[in-house]
Design a protein around this motif. Structure first.
Motif, PDB file in Angstrom:
ATOM      1  N   MET A 145      11.377 -10.112   2.297  1.00  0.00           N
ATOM      2  CA  MET A 145      11.271  -8.475   2.271  1.00  0.00           C
ATOM      3  C   MET A 145      13.103  -8.409   2.855  1.00  0.00           C
ATOM      4  SD  MET A 145       8.493  -6.979   4.017  1.00  0.00           S
ATOM      5  CE  MET A 145       6.562  -7.189   4.146  1.00  0.00           C
ATOM      6  N   THR A 146      13.452  -7.386   2.005  1.00  0.00           N
ATOM      7  CA  THR A 146      15.652  -7.253   2.592  1.00  0.00           C
ATOM      8  C   THR A 146      15.048  -6.111   2.956  1.00  0.00           C
ATOM      9  OG1 THR A 146      15.755  -8.674   0.075  1.00  0.00           O
ATOM     10  CG2 THR A 146      17.184  -7.010   1.564  1.00  0.00           C
ATOM     11  N   ALA A 147      16.036  -6.176   4.271  1.00  0.00           N
ATOM     12  CA  ALA A 147      16.122  -4.540   5.393  1.00  0.00           C
ATOM     13  C   ALA A 147      16.715  -3.203   4.185  1.00  0.00           C
ATOM     14  CB  ALA A 147      17.316  -4.808   6.237  1.00  0.00           C
ATOM     15  N   PRO A 148      16.787  -2.338   4.618  1.00  0.00           N
ATOM     16  CA  PRO A 148      17.028  -1.095   3.805  1.00  0.00           C
ATOM     17  C   PRO A 148      19.242  -1.470   3.932  1.00  0.00           C
ATOM     18  CG  PRO A 148      15.771  -0.180   4.284  1.00  0.00           C
ATOM     19  CD  PRO A 148      15.952  -1.604   5.314  1.00  0.00           C
ATOM     20  N   SER A 149      20.174  -1.092   3.350  1.00  0.00           N
ATOM     21  CA  SER A 149      21.196  -0.640   3.463  1.00  0.00           C
ATOM     22  C   SER A 149      21.476   0.112   4.707  1.00  0.00           C
ATOM     23  CB  SER A 149      22.422  -0.868   2.391  1.00  0.00           C
ATOM     24  OG  SER A 149      21.726   0.092   1.145  1.00  0.00           O
ATOM     25  N   THR A 150      21.031   0.941   5.001  1.00  0.00           N
ATOM     26  CA  THR A 150      21.856   2.129   5.778  1.00  0.00           C
ATOM     27  C   THR A 150      20.040   2.262   6.499  1.00  0.00           C
ATOM     28  OG1 THR A 150      21.275   3.679   3.790  1.00  0.00           O
ATOM     29  CG2 THR A 150      21.382   5.051   5.512  1.00  0.00           C
ATOM     30  N   ALA A 151      20.864   2.414   7.986  1.00  0.00           N
ATOM     31  CA  ALA A 151      20.875   1.747   8.889  1.00  0.00           C
ATOM     32  C   ALA A 151      19.512   3.029   9.211  1.00  0.00           C
ATOM     33  CB  ALA A 151      21.823   2.839  10.623  1.00  0.00           C
ATOM     34  N   GLY A 152      18.132   3.053   9.976  1.00  0.00           N
ATOM     35  CA  GLY A 152      17.403   3.525  10.435  1.00  0.00           C
ATOM     36  C   GLY A 152      15.563   3.235  10.921  1.00  0.00           C
ATOM     37  N   GLU A 153      14.928   3.536  11.077  1.00  0.00           N
ATOM     38  CA  GLU A 153      13.698   2.784  11.186  1.00  0.00           C
ATOM     39  C   GLU A 153      12.875   3.239  10.092  1.00  0.00           C
ATOM     40  OE1 GLU A 153      11.461   4.771  14.900  1.00  0.00           O
ATOM     41  OE2 GLU A 153      13.638   4.026  15.805  1.00  0.00           O
ATOM     42  N   TYR A 154      12.181   1.782   9.715  1.00  0.00           N
ATOM     43  CA  TYR A 154      11.410   1.428   8.095  1.00  0.00           C
ATOM     44  C   TYR A 154      10.429   0.555   8.366  1.00  0.00           C
ATOM     45  CZ  TYR A 154      16.308   2.810   6.177  1.00  0.00           C
ATOM     46  OH  TYR A 154      17.461   3.515   5.927  1.00  0.00           O
ATOM     47  N   THR A 155       9.193   1.166   8.119  1.00  0.00           N
ATOM     48  CA  THR A 155       7.846   0.598   8.036  1.00  0.00           C
ATOM     49  C   THR A 155       7.134   0.707   6.662  1.00  0.00           C
ATOM     50  OG1 THR A 155       7.491   2.183   9.997  1.00  0.00           O
ATOM     51  CG2 THR A 155       5.156   1.059   9.411  1.00  0.00           C
ATOM     52  N   GLY A 156       6.259  -0.341   6.338  1.00  0.00           N
ATOM     53  CA  GLY A 156       5.664  -0.383   5.130  1.00  0.00           C
ATOM     54  C   GLY A 156       4.535  -1.053   5.680  1.00  0.00           C
ATOM     55  N   SER A 209       1.250  -1.411   0.550  1.00  0.00           N
ATOM     56  CA  SER A 209      -0.427  -0.197  -0.234  1.00  0.00           C
ATOM     57  C   SER A 209       0.579   1.673   0.447  1.00  0.00           C
ATOM     58  CB  SER A 209      -0.966   0.281   1.538  1.00  0.00           C
ATOM     59  OG  SER A 209      -1.605   1.522   1.735  1.00  0.00           O
ATOM     60  N   SER A 210       2.183   1.368   1.401  1.00  0.00           N
ATOM     61  CA  SER A 210       2.210   2.285   1.062  1.00  0.00           C
ATOM     62  C   SER A 210       3.820   2.533   1.971  1.00  0.00           C
ATOM     63  CB  SER A 210       1.218   3.545   1.825  1.00  0.00           C
ATOM     64  OG  SER A 210       0.994   3.466   2.820  1.00  0.00           O
ATOM     65  N   GLY A 211       4.968   3.323   2.363  1.00  0.00           N
ATOM     66  CA  GLY A 211       5.600   3.156   3.640  1.00  0.00           C
ATOM     67  C   GLY A 211       7.067   2.494   2.544  1.00  0.00           C
ATOM     68  N   ASP A 212       7.734   1.964   3.305  1.00  0.00           N
ATOM     69  CA  ASP A 212       8.881   1.123   2.881  1.00  0.00           C
ATOM     70  C   ASP A 212       8.864  -0.206   1.981  1.00  0.00           C
ATOM     71  OD1 ASP A 212      10.806   3.294   3.103  1.00  0.00           O
ATOM     72  OD2 ASP A 212      10.534   2.955   4.793  1.00  0.00           O
ATOM     73  N   GLN A 213       8.926  -0.951   1.031  1.00  0.00           N
ATOM     74  CA  GLN A 213       8.727  -1.461   0.556  1.00  0.00           C
ATOM     75  C   GLN A 213       9.511  -3.075   0.900  1.00  0.00           C
ATOM     76  OE1 GLN A 213       6.821  -1.439  -3.871  1.00  0.00           O
ATOM     77  NE2 GLN A 213       6.541  -3.867  -3.712  1.00  0.00           N
ATOM     78  N   MET A 214      11.017  -2.627   0.476  1.00  0.00           N
ATOM     79  CA  MET A 214      12.320  -2.874   1.531  1.00  0.00           C
ATOM     80  C   MET A 214      11.921  -4.299   0.401  1.00  0.00           C
ATOM     81  SD  MET A 214      12.001  -2.942   5.336  1.00  0.00           S
ATOM     82  CE  MET A 214      10.517  -2.955   5.639  1.00  0.00           C
ATOM     83  N   LYS A 215      11.556  -3.976  -1.218  1.00  0.00           N
ATOM     84  CA  LYS A 215      12.261  -4.781  -1.675  1.00  0.00           C
ATOM     85  C   LYS A 215      11.022  -6.626  -2.432  1.00  0.00           C
ATOM     86  CE  LYS A 215      17.444  -4.092  -2.119  1.00  0.00           C
ATOM     87  NZ  LYS A 215      18.252  -4.062  -2.512  1.00  0.00           N
ATOM     88  N   ALA A 216      10.210  -6.493  -1.227  1.00  0.00           N
ATOM     89  CA  ALA A 216       8.684  -6.893  -1.314  1.00  0.00           C
ATOM     90  C   ALA A 216       8.429  -6.932  -3.364  1.00  0.00           C
ATOM     91  CB  ALA A 216       7.633  -7.142  -0.389  1.00  0.00           C
ATOM     92  N   ALA A 217       7.866  -8.547  -3.086  1.00  0.00           N
ATOM     93  CA  ALA A 217       6.959  -7.994  -4.331  1.00  0.00           C
ATOM     94  C   ALA A 217       5.591  -7.609  -4.157  1.00  0.00           C
ATOM     95  CB  ALA A 217       6.625  -9.573  -4.675  1.00  0.00           C
ATOM     96  N   ASP A 218       4.901  -6.898  -4.546  1.00  0.00           N
ATOM     97  CA  ASP A 218       3.968  -6.086  -4.801  1.00  0.00           C
ATOM     98  C   ASP A 218       2.487  -6.456  -4.346  1.00  0.00           C
ATOM     99  OD1 ASP A 218       5.329  -3.474  -6.163  1.00  0.00           O
ATOM    100  OD2 ASP A 218       4.612  -4.592  -8.374  1.00  0.00           O
ATOM    101  N   SER A 219       2.714  -7.781  -4.644  1.00  0.00           N
ATOM    102  CA  SER A 219       1.947  -8.529  -3.718  1.00  0.00           C
ATOM    103  C   SER A 219       1.854 -10.106  -3.727  1.00  0.00           C
ATOM    104  CB  SER A 219       0.558  -8.517  -4.680  1.00  0.00           C
ATOM    105  OG  SER A 219       0.260  -8.990  -5.978  1.00  0.00           O
ATOM    106  N   VAL A 220       0.917 -10.618  -2.742  1.00  0.00           N
ATOM    107  CA  VAL A 220       1.179 -12.200  -2.967  1.00  0.00           C
ATOM    108  C   VAL A 220      -0.019 -12.730  -2.689  1.00  0.00           C
ATOM    109  CG1 VAL A 220       1.460 -11.762  -0.529  1.00  0.00           C
ATOM    110  CG2 VAL A 220       1.960 -14.064  -1.203  1.00  0.00           C
TER     111      VAL A 220
END
Length: 404
Positions: free
Chosen positions: A197-208, A168-179
């Protein structure tokens, strides 16, 4: 007729007798009244007569009407003059004043409130719980993971296998668009939905954020009002090694199917062996500058080798990482790697993951989230099994370690 004539009438002999008789009767009655009650004045007699007149009227009209009249009329007795002849009984004259209507207090009935039932939609979902990767899970940069939610069908329509969880929105983290759900879910039932999913390469907080989509392409949300999404929330941080399995190699108890074996061992020993490799050469032809555990199962069909390490207390976000593969030129290598554990105080062996490794000029990175073991003291077991004959089954765990 003058006054003199009036008095003459009372002086007639016959009338005088009648008058005396009446007077005597009145005096006798008065004596009786005097014995029963004190004498009344003229004003009191007028008031008494008025009360008797009202009492008579009250017996002839409804009580409520009488009360209303009494409140509406003012009693005004006329002036009584001394008559020159016997007077009739005094008469009260009531002069009406302005009439004030009297209305009864009435209560208007209020309608009883009714609750209109809210219709249940065809497609509706609710979040039940996070099966994996709870909010705030700490990830290393670039770490792969699988997020799993448990959701419930709270609508009136059955979800078919073609229903989907969609980004829907936010950080997709290299996930497929749908399952796709891959199974039917009736109203009231739950289902676990997973996506890699795959965690981003930069430190921080991520929400999808993620929602549902029906087979006919209509997107719907979660919650009773259908206005929210489910989400995955992680923290990416640079982690450090807090436990190195190579450095602790001989703190572990190593064994094969027959029993314990020495540490360090001797490469090529029929009982199997574990040794430290400072610059391992891997099946892909590369040589690594990090130390590795060189292990080989017992020399027999389906032979094994396993090392159980001392207990380590695990915290939320801890991870196990390593690179696994066959050693260079071991072309008949065909093995199975297992990461297992035993909780301190228990004898039950549990498996966190397993991987098949053959000589295919490729190596494999292992990255396991240990958050499910947070707060527990755990004995980790590194195990390798031969798939059939143990010929050329010399393999390595490159930098097996715990990260925090």
């Amino acid at each position: 007729m003058n006054t003199h004539s009036k008095f003459k009438i009372f002086q007639t002999p016959g009338l005088r007798i009648i008058g005396i008789t009446v007077l005597a009767s009145l005096l006798m009655g008065a004596c009786g009244l005097l014995r029963q009650a004190p004498a009344l004045s003229t004003d009191e007699m007028v008031a008494t007569a008025a009360a008797q007149t009202v009492q008579a009227q009250l017996t002839q009209i409804p009580l409520q009407t009488a009360i209303a009249q009494l409140t509406q009329w003012a009693v005004q007795p006329t002036q009584v003059t001394q008559p020159s002849q016997p007077a009739a009984s005094p008469t009260l004259v009531f002069t009406p004043t302005a009439v004030i209507p009297v209305t009864a207090n009435t209560v208007t009935p209020q309608p009883t409130p009714t609750n209109t039932p809210v219709p249940i939609p065809c497609n509706a979902a609710s979040f039940v719980k996070d099966v994996s990767i709870p909010d705030g899970t700490v990830m290393a940069p670039g770490a792969g993971f699988t997020k799993t939610w448990r959701v419930k069908n709270i609508g009136t329509c059955t979800w078919t296998s073609d229903y989907e969880l969609v980004y829907s929105s936010g950080d997709q983290m290299k996930a497929a668009d749908s399952v796709k759900l891959g199974a039917s879910v009736k109203p009231g039932e739950t289902i676990d939905i997973s996506i890699k999913m795959t965690a981003p390469s930069t430190a921080g907080e991520y929400t999808g954020y993620w929602k549902m989509r029906s087979a006919d392409g209509k997107v719907f949300s979660f919650g009773a009002a259908g206005k929210t999404a489910i989400w995955v929330e992680i923290k990416v941080a640079v982690q450090k090694v807090f436990y190195n399995f190579v450095d602790k190699m001989c703190d572990a108890t190593w064994r094969n199917d027959s029993g314990a074996i020495a540490c360090p061992g001797t490469e090529g020993a029929s009982s199997g062996a574990v040794v430290k490799l400072d610059a391992p050469k891997m099946e892909n032809g590369g040589t690594d500058n990090e130390a590795a555990l060189g292990v080989e199962p017992e020399h027999k069909t389906d032979g094994i080798i396993a090392g159980e390490y001392p207990s380590v207390e695990i915290k939320n976000g801890d991870r196990f990482r390593a690179v696994i593969g066959c050693r260079y030129n071991e072309k008949d290598c065909n093995t199975k790697f297992l990461l297992q554990y035993v909780v301190e105080g228990s004898s039950t062996v549990n498996t966190l993951g397993s991987w098949i490794e053959k000589y295919d000029n490729m190596i494999y990175k292992v990255d396991v989230d240990l958050s499910s073991l947070a707060g527990k003291k755990v004995h980790f077991i590194l195990r390798v099994e031969s798939n059939g004959p143990s010929t050329d089954d010399q393999v390595f765990w490159l930098q097996p370690r715990l990260m925090r």
